[in-house]
Structures are given as C-alpha cells and as structure tokens.
Design a protein around this motif. Structure first.
Motif, PDB file in Angstrom:
ATOM      1  N   ILE A  92      24.194  -3.954  -7.075  1.00 24.74           N
ATOM      2  CA  ILE A  92      24.708  -4.135  -5.720  1.00 24.74           C
ATOM      3  C   ILE A  92      23.720  -3.484  -4.761  1.00 24.74           C
ATOM      4  O   ILE A  92      23.356  -2.313  -4.927  1.00 24.74           O
ATOM      5  N   ILE A  93      23.275  -4.244  -3.766  1.00 19.46           N
ATOM      6  CA  ILE A  93      22.367  -3.733  -2.736  1.00 19.46           C
ATOM      7  C   ILE A  93      23.138  -3.655  -1.424  1.00 19.46           C
ATOM      8  O   ILE A  93      23.607  -4.669  -0.910  1.00 19.46           O
ATOM      9  N   ASP A  94      23.258  -2.462  -0.907  1.00 19.56           N
ATOM     10  CA  ASP A  94      23.967  -2.218   0.351  1.00 19.56           C
ATOM     11  C   ASP A  94      22.927  -2.118   1.468  1.00 19.56           C
ATOM     12  O   ASP A  94      22.184  -1.139   1.547  1.00 19.56           O
ATOM     13  N   THR A  95      22.866  -3.121   2.343  1.00 19.02           N
ATOM     14  CA  THR A  95      21.804  -3.141   3.358  1.00 19.02           C
ATOM     15  C   THR A  95      22.174  -2.398   4.636  1.00 19.02           C
ATOM     16  O   THR A  95      21.334  -2.242   5.518  1.00 19.02           O
ATOM     17  N   GLN A  96      23.433  -1.955   4.751  1.00 22.46           N
ATOM     18  CA  GLN A  96      23.828  -1.199   5.943  1.00 22.46           C
ATOM     19  C   GLN A  96      23.883   0.293   5.597  1.00 22.46           C
ATOM     20  O   GLN A  96      23.732   0.672   4.437  1.00 22.46           O
TER      21      GLN A  96
END
Length: 332
Positions: A92-96
C-alpha cells in the motif's frame, strides 16, 4: 533480491485535472518498474480524473480505479470502524501526509505499508536521508518505487500513447512546416494568471518573427476568443475550429495531441502546463503563489519564471522580456 509483488494499492485523496496530469509520470514509472503487478488506484476522499477525462491515458497503466469507497473523509468516525476494503494488498502506497487518513488506510490488510506521514513513522520501509521539505512532488512519489525496488528506479522515457483519432485531427489542425508557439493564458486559479495584455503582446511578437501563435483556451476562457482574435488576427485557436468541434474530440487528450506539434509553449501554473509537459513540448512555466520546486511540470525541457524572483507572489511581476527572450532561447 527484488521482492515479487503481485498487487499494489496507491491511495490519494482524489485528483482534479492538474494533479492527475502531474501524477501520470509517477504512474508510468510505477508500471514500468512493475510490469506484471496489478495496480489499483484508490481515490478515497473524492473523484479522480482517472475515471473520467484521463481514463483513455491510464487504461494500460492502472488495472483498477476505485473512487466510490470513502476512506479518510470522516476520519474520527472511520478510525473506530473496520475498513470497507477487505482485500489484502502486497503493498500500500499512501501518497498523502495527514495522520488520521494514514491510520485509517493502514487498517487495510497489507504486507508492506509505505507512507511519508509524520516523517515516515508509519512506514514499514523508510528512506535514508530523504526530506520531503525541499523535494518536488515528483521526487516524493518516485521514492516509493525505490523503497520497494531495492532503492532503484527505471524511468519511463517513451512518449505518451494517444488514440490515433486525436493524432490525426491534430495533424489537420496544425499542419507540418510552421513554427508554432503555444500560449495558454488561463488557469483555474485566476490569482496565478499573468496579465492577458502580456500574452497578447507575446502572440503579436511571434507573428512579427514569422511564427504562428497557437492559443489554448479552456471552456471558461471562451470569452477571450474574440478579444484575442481582434488583437492577433493570425493566431490559431485549434480547439475552437469547426473541424475540431464537429469531430467531438476535445479536452486534455486533444490538447496533448496538439501540443506534440508545438515547438515551444508558455503557460501559467495550470493544468494546461502539465498537458504541455506530458506532450514533451519545450515549456516556459510562469509561477507565482505556489512553490515551483514542488509543483514544476514534468517537462523534459523547462524554463521556470517565478514571480518571487522579482519580489513577490503577484504574476504581474514577471517581466515581459524574460518570457519573450525565453521563447527565443528554446527555439535556438
């Protein structure tokens, strides 16, 4: 040894057109480095243009777009509930970078969780000596690829692939054999707009130099059409021709196709500037209130003229001669 990931979930709050265009480079890089991985884009707090106007551009880059499941909208309520997404993801990549949405996102089942929130405290893998403070948004996104790829990244360098119908129409609207200078005088945020009189003067200068000014006007700038035509009769407005309108082809993809035929372009800090960049057009980008390091378009050849260099955040401060001379520089 590189880990083998079968699926990756990328989380964002949602994308208006400018943000969506900017992030396309990251998406291209992610797909290029993980060609066999299923990539899901989750816009948890609003709609994303990847489901609408830009859908034809991301069809082969993103396998699934989710923008109808709200995650991070009401964090105080969501934090005590189980996640509405039951599937497990390898990454999972959280961009915020807001804490509560990060905590809510982390409730989704995963093997590896990546997030720059709170100086990477929630991230399973952390970069060495990487600060988001003085880095571009593009660098911030690409660091996620490096973290799950043994600190390596291959950059996607091919031109963006457009449907042939847009390419053929752009060839008719802007025939080969001329020097075209693209000018986009608008912006969604009107406080970021360089004065119209300067854009008109710039177009007139191109005519004097045997170049053809090509004006890009969005739907909200239609009222400028007659004003500019009167001042610059030789200017072209390809999107507003009968041929373009009757074709039914319009929007960002047509702009990108047209921009591929432009020799150099000028734009405010705007979505159109990002369209020019995606077309690999030589670009002059006019910045004012926003941080040009963070939000500069991903153009291969780029000149940034930032009003802060001349004392403030008013775009009026950018000297006309600086812009005009930059055109000559990029056309040499």
């Amino acid at each position: 040894m590189k880990n083998k990931y079968e699926n990756i979930l990328v989380y964002s709050g949602g994308e208006a057109i400018g943000d969506a265009l900017y992030k396309l480079r990251f998406i291209q890089n992610l797909r290029y480095n993980f060609p066999n991985c299923k990539i899901t884009w989750l816009a948890g707090q609003g709609k994303t243009e990847y489901s609408y106007t830009l859908k034809p551009l991301i069809n082969k880059l993103i396998d699934e777009v989710i923008d109808d499941i709200k995650i991070g909208v009401n964090p105080l309520k969501e934090i005590i509930k189980s996640s509405p997404i039951q599937k497990e993801y390898d990454v999972i990549i959280d961009t915020q970078t807001v804490v509560l949405p990060t905590l809510i996102l982390k409730k989704i089942k995963h093997k590896v969780f990546l997030s720059a929130t709170a100086k990477w405290i929630f991230s399973d893998i952390k970069p060495n000596n990487f600060s988001i403070k003085d880095s571009s948004l593009n660098d911030r996104l690409n660091i996620f690829i490096k973290l799950i790829n043994n600190n390596q990244i291959k950059y996607f360098k091919d031109n963006i692939v457009l449907e042939d119908k847009f390419i053929q129409l752009s060839k008719k609207l802007l025939p080969q054999g001329n020097i075209y200078v693209g000018i986009a005088p608008g912006a969604g945020d009107t406080s970021k707009i360089w004065p119209l009189r300067n854009f008109i003067k710039l177009a007139q200068k191109q005519v004097e130099n045997n170049r053809i000014p090509v004006l890009f006007l969005g739907p909200n700038e239609k009222d400028l059409l007659d004003i500019i035509k009167k001042e610059v009769p030789k200017a072209l407005f390809p999107e507003w021709t009968d041929e373009a309108i009757e074709s039914g082809l319009k929007g960002p993809i047509l702009v990108i196709a047209l921009a591929q035929r432009i020799n150099v372009a000028i734009a405010n800090d705007s979505g159109t500037g990002h369209m020019f960049a995606l077309a690999d057009t030589k670009l002059i980008s006019l910045f004012s209130k926003h941080n040009s390091i963070k939000y500069a378009p991903n153009a291969k050849t780029l000149i940034i003229l930032d009003s802060k260099k001349w004392g403030g955040i008013d775009p009026n401060l950018i000297p006309f001669n600086e812009v005009n001379n930059s055109i000559d520089k990029l056309l040499r």
